[in-house]
Enzyme design. Structure first.
Site, PDB file in Angstrom:
ATOM      1  N   LYS A  66       0.802  -1.226   0.000  1.00  0.00           N
ATOM      2  CA  LYS A  66       0.000   0.000   0.000  1.00  0.00           C
ATOM      3  C   LYS A  66       0.839   1.282   0.000  1.00  0.00           C
ATOM      4  O   LYS A  66       0.413   2.301  -0.550  1.00  0.00           O
ATOM      5  CB  LYS A  66      -0.965   0.012   1.198  1.00  0.00           C
ATOM      6  CG  LYS A  66      -2.086  -0.996   1.097  1.00  0.00           C
ATOM      7  CD  LYS A  66      -3.065  -0.834   2.249  1.00  0.00           C
ATOM      8  CE  LYS A  66      -4.207  -1.810   2.160  1.00  0.00           C
ATOM      9  NZ  LYS A  66      -5.239  -1.583   3.214  1.00  0.00           N
ATOM     10  N   ASN A  87      -4.853   2.004  -1.694  1.00  0.00           N
ATOM     11  CA  ASN A  87      -5.441   0.665  -1.737  1.00  0.00           C
ATOM     12  C   ASN A  87      -6.294   0.435  -2.991  1.00  0.00           C
ATOM     13  O   ASN A  87      -6.765  -0.674  -3.227  1.00  0.00           O
ATOM     14  CB  ASN A  87      -6.292   0.394  -0.492  1.00  0.00           C
ATOM     15  CG  ASN A  87      -7.644   1.076  -0.551  1.00  0.00           C
ATOM     16  OD1 ASN A  87      -7.740   2.252  -0.892  1.00  0.00           O
ATOM     17  ND2 ASN A  87      -8.700   0.342  -0.235  1.00  0.00           N
ATOM     18  N   ASP A 102      -9.852   3.152   2.100  1.00  0.00           N
ATOM     19  CA  ASP A 102      -9.947   2.541   3.429  1.00  0.00           C
ATOM     20  C   ASP A 102     -10.554   3.513   4.442  1.00  0.00           C
ATOM     21  O   ASP A 102     -11.558   3.205   5.094  1.00  0.00           O
ATOM     22  CB  ASP A 102      -8.565   2.108   3.920  1.00  0.00           C
ATOM     23  CG  ASP A 102      -8.077   0.822   3.277  1.00  0.00           C
ATOM     24  OD1 ASP A 102      -8.922  -0.031   2.953  1.00  0.00           O
ATOM     25  OD2 ASP A 102      -6.860   0.673   3.114  1.00  0.00           O
ATOM     26  N   ALA A 130      -3.746   1.791   9.686  1.00  0.00           N
ATOM     27  CA  ALA A 130      -5.211   1.867   9.633  1.00  0.00           C
ATOM     28  C   ALA A 130      -5.709   3.079  10.408  1.00  0.00           C
ATOM     29  O   ALA A 130      -6.624   3.788   9.970  1.00  0.00           O
ATOM     30  CB  ALA A 130      -5.829   0.591  10.196  1.00  0.00           C
ATOM     31  N   TYR A 220     -12.095  -8.390  12.007  1.00  0.00           N
ATOM     32  CA  TYR A 220     -13.253  -9.237  11.693  1.00  0.00           C
ATOM     33  C   TYR A 220     -12.937 -10.725  11.854  1.00  0.00           C
ATOM     34  O   TYR A 220     -13.667 -11.585  11.354  1.00  0.00           O
ATOM     35  CB  TYR A 220     -13.836  -8.944  10.302  1.00  0.00           C
ATOM     36  CG  TYR A 220     -12.882  -8.954   9.136  1.00  0.00           C
ATOM     37  CD1 TYR A 220     -12.444 -10.146   8.575  1.00  0.00           C
ATOM     38  CD2 TYR A 220     -12.465  -7.766   8.561  1.00  0.00           C
ATOM     39  CE1 TYR A 220     -11.595 -10.147   7.483  1.00  0.00           C
ATOM     40  CE2 TYR A 220     -11.624  -7.752   7.469  1.00  0.00           C
ATOM     41  CZ  TYR A 220     -11.187  -8.958   6.931  1.00  0.00           C
ATOM     42  OH  TYR A 220     -10.346  -8.954   5.848  1.00  0.00           O
TER      43      TYR A 220
END
Length: 276
Positions: A66, A87, A102, A130, A220
């Site tokens: 990325k 991304n 993102d 992130a 997740y």
């Protein structure tokens, strides 16, 4: 002629993006295919040149490329440039242009949960890649107060100081963060703490989370971390990492096709693949 899309990364076999996007191409009657491409770090430049030579219409970029891919693109969107990560790539008249969906995807997912995001005070847990994408995108979206908690305070301070958008922010230590959780109507957990196999770990004590709060955890696997379970017990609304994945994919699809897709269908597709 069939259009070609894909995702590059290392590893890539686990990616749920091909199933998600190919289903959307079928749904909207688009003559296109989305394929996974395994690209190691040493082959990134050659892979990008190859995709460009093939006339690929667009592709996603995942770990570990990325950041490195920016040097191999013709143009980079200002938000992606500020975040320092791409991304999503779109072929625009022969030029490969990089975007970051993102962070905006995360914000879009939150907007589906609450219409009053701009009036909420937020706490982000973590200061990695992130967190950076989410923090910058939330700041750009006009969320007025976004505080950060990270175990390494200096890293969080560097993130705050590098943000190009106007936003009120404080960097907190663990004790202060835990004592003031009830001041936030939005809490976002961006670290790997609580991910399989270490599912009993917590990034900080959830004791003071209130029922008026939205608590999001970008993990997740598992679908519901211990942090989310504890927040739910407090009456908070919770969101796992599927939302961010789905909405970043939806924004990428919109960039490529001009269609904002059926996100409920995308989420159901992802959950089937996760076995949830």
């Amino acid at each position: 002629m069939k259009k070609l899309f894909g995702v590059i990364g290392d590893p890539i076999a686990h990616s749920m993006s091909p199933a998600m996007h190919n289903d959307l191409f079928d749904l909207y009657g688009i003559n296109a295919a989305y394929l996974p491409f395994h690209v190691s770090r040493g082959n990134l430049e050659a892979a990008v040149k190859g995709l460009k030579a093939l006339g690929v219409s667009g592709f996603n970029v995942t770990i570990p490329h990325k950041t490195d891919i920016i040097a191999h693109l013709d143009k980079v969107d200002p938000l992606a440039r500020a975040i320092g990560a791409v991304n999503t790539v779109k072929n625009e008249n022969g030029l490969l242009v990089g975007y970051n969906t993102d962070g905006p995807g995360f914000v879009k997912g939150l907007e589906y949960m609450a219409a009053d995001l701009g009036s909420r005070s937020a706490l982000i847990i973590g200061a990695g890649g992130a967190s950076r994408a989410i923090y910058f995108s939330m700041a750009q979206a006009g969320i007025g107060r976004i505080d950060l908690y990270n175990r390494t305070i200096q890293k969080a301070e560097e993130l705050v100081s590098s943000c190009p958008f106007k936003v009120e922010s404080k960097v907190l230590g663990q004790e202060t963060a835990e004592k003031t959780l009830d001041e936030y109507q939005l809490i976002i957990q961006t670290t790997s703490i609580g991910m399989v196999p270490d599912t009993e770990s917590l990034p900080l004590s959830p004791e003071k989370i209130t029922q008026d709060t939205i608590v999001s955890d970008i993990i997740y696997n598992p679908l519901q971390t211990k942090f989310l379970k504890e927040a739910s017990k407090k009456g908070a609304a919770i969101q796992n990492g599927v939302g961010m994945f789905v909405f970043q994919g939806a924004l990428a699809f919109e960039l490529w096709t001009g269609i904002f897709p059926d996100v409920e269908r995308m989420e159901a597709n992802v959950l089937r693949n996760l076995g949830g």
